[in-house]
Design an enzyme around this catalytic site. Structure first.
Site, PDB file in Angstrom:
ATOM      1  N   CYS A 163       0.854  -1.188   0.000  1.00  0.00           N
ATOM      2  CA  CYS A 163       0.000   0.000   0.000  1.00  0.00           C
ATOM      3  C   CYS A 163       0.891   1.239   0.000  1.00  0.00           C
ATOM      4  O   CYS A 163       2.117   1.157   0.079  1.00  0.00           O
ATOM      5  CB  CYS A 163      -0.929   0.006   1.213  1.00  0.00           C
ATOM      6  SG  CYS A 163      -0.058   0.132   2.794  1.00  0.00           S
TER       7      CYS A 163
ATOM      8  N   CYS B  88       3.387   1.710   2.787  1.00  0.00           N
ATOM      9  CA  CYS B  88       4.669   1.019   2.639  1.00  0.00           C
ATOM     10  C   CYS B  88       5.662   1.888   1.864  1.00  0.00           C
ATOM     11  O   CYS B  88       6.845   1.945   2.199  1.00  0.00           O
ATOM     12  CB  CYS B  88       4.474  -0.309   1.920  1.00  0.00           C
ATOM     13  SG  CYS B  88       3.359  -1.469   2.731  1.00  0.00           S
TER      14      CYS B  88
ATOM     15  N   ASP C 152       7.810  24.377 -32.182  1.00  0.00           N
ATOM     16  CA  ASP C 152       8.965  24.835 -32.932  1.00  0.00           C
ATOM     17  C   ASP C 152       8.773  24.362 -34.378  1.00  0.00           C
ATOM     18  O   ASP C 152       7.942  23.497 -34.638  1.00  0.00           O
ATOM     19  CB  ASP C 152      10.243  24.262 -32.323  1.00  0.00           C
ATOM     20  CG  ASP C 152      11.478  24.689 -33.089  1.00  0.00           C
ATOM     21  OD1 ASP C 152      11.630  25.894 -33.325  1.00  0.00           O
ATOM     22  OD2 ASP C 152      12.282  23.814 -33.461  1.00  0.00           O
TER      23      ASP C 152
ATOM     24  N   ASP D 183      12.549  20.499 -30.673  1.00  0.00           N
ATOM     25  CA  ASP D 183      13.624  19.574 -31.001  1.00  0.00           C
ATOM     26  C   ASP D 183      14.910  20.368 -31.132  1.00  0.00           C
ATOM     27  O   ASP D 183      14.946  21.367 -31.845  1.00  0.00           O
ATOM     28  CB  ASP D 183      13.327  18.854 -32.317  1.00  0.00           C
ATOM     29  CG  ASP D 183      14.517  18.042 -32.792  1.00  0.00           C
ATOM     30  OD1 ASP D 183      14.907  17.117 -32.084  1.00  0.00           O
ATOM     31  OD2 ASP D 183      15.054  18.357 -33.870  1.00  0.00           O
TER      32      ASP D 183
ATOM     33  N   ASP E 175      16.034  24.513 -27.954  1.00  0.00           N
ATOM     34  CA  ASP E 175      14.705  24.391 -27.372  1.00  0.00           C
ATOM     35  C   ASP E 175      14.729  23.978 -25.903  1.00  0.00           C
ATOM     36  O   ASP E 175      13.697  24.034 -25.239  1.00  0.00           O
ATOM     37  CB  ASP E 175      13.873  23.351 -28.152  1.00  0.00           C
ATOM     38  CG  ASP E 175      13.609  23.787 -29.577  1.00  0.00           C
ATOM     39  OD1 ASP E 175      13.437  24.995 -29.782  1.00  0.00           O
ATOM     40  OD2 ASP E 175      13.595  22.925 -30.467  1.00  0.00           O
TER      41      ASP E 175
END
Length: 824
Positions: free
Chosen positions: A117, A120, A524, A718, A722
């Site tokens: 859970c 944990c 872009d 890219d 950027d």
């Protein structure tokens, strides 16, 4: 103490020889041997050799003499005594799962057993964070995988593993095969517990039903016999099937934490204890049938939930199994013998043979042959991609048609597949804000539940003591907040796997949630909406110089760059032409480059950047192609040449823009190219808001301005320029073919060449958020309805077990609906 590993030239292992340590076959040519009891023993890999060395060096060679069988998993071939001797600190052992992040900092990818859970997860993270030298720790609840980062000058990995073991959990190096083996063992153990609980429930009901039907007419001695039989049959249900509840509850209480197993253990334990006491003293009520029944239903629900969760995790972890364990390495000329070697033994420069139907073992380039590669695992593209001599292939993809001879370019952690796996691990380890909120609510809920159960039990003890215990147990069990903790992480895990099948790699935990909120996409141009493979279409020479010489000067200035413009200029230079060396090279982000060639200072880049060197007005060009990108070359005396580069629009760019607009999303185009060029592309694609001549700083300010206006921005880009803009946007999407820096900055990486995958990904993100909300509303609604009913006595303990199990199972099954989204 380090023992030398014998060279394979002194002992030539055949393929039918088994590893002396773990029992796996030893491939021919493997160079790992260790001397044990005076005899050289063959090992299958560096890990086994390292373990064997540690065993012998520490005087534990008796381990090999006394063991009566090989371990189930080769990774388990470690004597218990070695765990205190720093085995996991051995460099060879750490190669596959530990990555150096700085000079003195390391990061390990681990699996943690025993997590059931969110409490944990919190416990392990909090405990590890307190250990000396630990700088970061992140654990994913759905996958049970952890990323732990530590300072190697302060602590060791073995010390951290011991710290995890000290609080009742087990940590292992992450390994896809071991992960699947642990999952199978977990399923097998859970199924046995369900079987014992189910068998015990049926047998107890055989004794309980006659007592119910007798309605008080059964003699006391027969009824007492029935009770004792029920007690004996319920005993294995409580001691074996329900044992994990008690173990985890005791661990949580001992560490001062109220986890989700505490209410269950309290309910089962109190009902069973009260029934045993009633049996001993002849009390009026026993609850053996209810105990066995709701343990069975509870375990059954958790078993089905575990199966669904493991199915979702397999979707995310399928990349880890993409590489083959062995490869066919070709010997040097003139002999061309194929030698079967472990993939881990490949080095850059090796030549390998890949037969049809076999996975490609490393990033490589095709030397001989023509074939097709199935790249669907990485890109989501169903159609095979043609591969010819000179083409690059990615490790983990599959050769489908004909044999290929490949030249290995990247191996191990340097491959594209390894980079993708690291990004996936980063995303799995991060917990989004919505998950953290749900975990905090669940923790508070458990404490409130215990209080409500105590209030209900006390009230009914005063009103009708015979019903107090059953109502107390029903309240504890019916509203255990497992569904609340499962609602969000399970949906996000399933969505991450579904997106990867579409070629969208989620690398940040918050990406899916934020993508669903985006109302403004910013693109872009070069390499994003266009293919990114610029071609030189025309050259305007503005001085008495040969066009070829001008091109070679420009290519020389760009010979160390990865930018699309640089690649286009270098590609236009005839093969075999040497480029001049460049001195004092300086790159100005978003503007161009400057350097000295033969004592002459040159600039290459945007017009205004080059003009700043000589202050001469830019010339009027002969070529007026508005869609072309213009790059200027000049020196201190004036202009030298103008290069016109063209790029093709990606096939699905216009389709993506139309889909985004139809969904109410605004779209903008930003580029460093001239305004005329950008407007030409924007008109072709269908973008209304286009801005040219944008420097990286201007793009950054544009994004900031949108965010100040209240927009949630997704930036798609890219390239190196950027990276800061991607970091500014709320969610960033990097093209898979971009630079490594851009991919690391991206919250999502588009591995496919199909831009329309972004539209499908956004739709999937919207569906994911809807399903998360459905799960959360169901969890809250169920608990708000179930608690009052249980407190009023309308729900019995066994009914509560069914309700809680069904509630948890429902949110998992609802999340799995995301897998049924058709691949676009």
């Amino acid at each position: 103490m380090n023992l030398p590993i014998a060279d394979a030239t002194t002992l030539q292992p055949a393929e039918d020889i088994a590893c002396y340590h773990c029992g796996l076959p030893v491939a021919r040519g493997t160079r790992f041997c260790v001397t044990v009891d005076g005899c050289e023993r063959s090992m299958c890999c560096a890990g086994c050799a390292a373990v064997a060395q540690a065993i012998v060096a520490n005087g534990l060679a008796d381990y090999y003499r006394h063991r009566d069988s090989l371990p189930e998993s080769p990774r388990e071939a470690v004597p218990e005594a070695l765990k205190d001797l720093g085995l996991f600190d051995h460099p060879d052992f750490q190669k596959s799962f530990v990555t150096p992040t700085s000079q003195h900092e390391c990061e390990a990818a681990l699996m943690i057993e025993g997590i059931t859970c969110s409490a944990c997860v919190w416990l392990n993270e909090s405990h590890l964070a307190k250990q000396p030298g630990v700088t970061a720790v992140e654990i994913n609840y759905a996958t049970r995988r952890a990323r732990v980062r530590w300072d190697s000058r302060v602590t060791r990995l073995s010390a951290l593993l011991e710290a995890i073991a000290a609080i009742g959990y087990r940590a292992h190096p992450y390994d896809a095969t071991r992960s699947e083996a642990l999952s199978q063992r977990e399923r097998r153990q859970a199924l046995w517990r369900v079987f014992v609980a189910g068998f015990g429930m049926m047998q107890v009901m055989m004794y309980a039903v006659p007592v119910y039907l007798a309605n008080g007419d059964m003699t006391s001695d027969i009824e007492q016999l029935m009770r004792w039989a029920s007690l004996l049959l319920t005993l294995p249900v409580v001691l074996y099937s329900a044992a994990p509840f008690f173990t985890r509850a005791w661990r949580d209480l001992r560490l001062g934490r109220v986890g989700m197993d505490v209410p269950v253990a309290l309910g089962v334990g109190s009902a069973f204890a009260a029934s045993c006491w009633a049996t001993l003293v002849g009390g009026s009520e026993v609850y053996f049938d209810s105990v066995a029944m709701f343990v069975f239903f509870l375990l059954g629900g958790r078993y089905l939930e575990m199966i669904a969760r493991q199915r979702a995790v397999r979707e995310v972890e399928r990349l880890a199994k993409a590489l083959p364990p062995f490869a066919w390495r070709l010997s040097a000329y003139p002999r061309l013998d194929a030698e079967r070697v472990p993939v881990g033994d490949l080095v850059v420069g090796d030549r390998v043979l890949v037969k049809p139907g076999e996975p490609i073992p490393a990033d490589a380039v095709v030397l001989q042959g023509e074939s097709e590669a199935d790249e669907s695992l990485l890109t989501g593209e169903a159609r095979p991609v043609a591969k010819r001599v000179g083409d690059k292939v990615t490790g983990g993809t599959t050769n489908t048609a004909s044999p290929l001879v490949l030249f290995v370019e990247q191996v191990g952690g340097a491959t594209r597949l390894a980079a993708i796996q690291r990004l996936i691990e980063r995303a799995n380890a991060e917990r989004p804000r919505i998950v953290q909120t749900a975990d905090r609510v669940a923790t508070i809920f458990v404490a409130a539940l215990l209080l409500l159960a105590a209030i209900a039990g006390l009230y009914w003890w005063l009103v009708d003591a015979s019903r107090a215990l059953s109502i107390f147990v029903a309240v504890l069990v019916v509203s255990c907040p497992c569904a609340l903790s499962l609602a969000t992480p399970t949906a996000l895990t399933v969505a991450t796997g579904a997106m990867s099948r579409r070629g969208l790699l989620v690398t940040r935990g918050h990406a899916i949630e934020t993508l669903a909120q985006v109302d403004h996409f910013v693109f872009d141009k070069t390499g994003t909406l266009t293919v990114g493979k610029l071609q030189l279409s025309a050259t305007d020479v503005l001085r008495h110089i040969d066009p070829g010489d001008a091109l070679r000067l420009a290519a020389a200035l760009e010979q160390g760059s990865e930018h699309a413009v640089a690649q286009a200029l270098r590609a236009a230079v005839p093969a075999g032409c040497a480029l001049a060396p460049v001195d004092s090279l300086m790159s100005v982000t978003g503007q161009g480059v400057e350097g000295r060639i033969g004592g002459q200072t040159l600039r290459l880049g945007r017009e205004e950047f080059v003009r700043g060197m000589h202050c001469v007005d830019p010339p009027s060009t002969v070529h007026a192609d508005r869609s072309a990108t213009m790059v200027a070359l000049g020196d201190e005396e004036g202009w030298i040449a103008l290069f016109h580069l063209t790029d093709a629009v990606r096939p699905h760019a216009a389709e993506l823009v139309r889909a985004l607009k139809a969904g109410g999303v605004r779209v903008s185009l930003l580029s460093g190219d001239s305004q005329q060029t950008v407007l030409q592309y924007a008109q072709q694609i269908g973008i209304d808001h286009a801005h040219g001549g944008m420097s990286p700083q201007a793009k950054h300010e544009f994004i900031e301005n949108l965010q100040r206006q209240g927009s949630v921005v997704a930036m798609v880009g890219d390239g190196v320029n950027d990276a800061p803009v991607l970091a500014q946007a709320q969610v960033s999407i990097a093209m898979g073919g971009g630079t490594e820096l851009a991919r690391n900055q991206g919250d999502i990486v588009l591995l496919s060449e199909r831009l329309d995958a972004l539209s499908a990904g956004r739709n999937l993100a919207l569906r994911t958020v809807r399903i998360i909300r459905q799960n959360l509303w169901w969890s809250f609604g169920y608990n708000l309805a179930a608690i009052p009913l249980a407190m009023s006595g309308a729900i019995t303990p066994w009914m509560a077990g069914i309700g809680m199990s069904a509630s948890s199972l429902l949110v998992v099954v609802n999340a799995l609906r995301l897998q049924r989204q058709p691949v676009q």
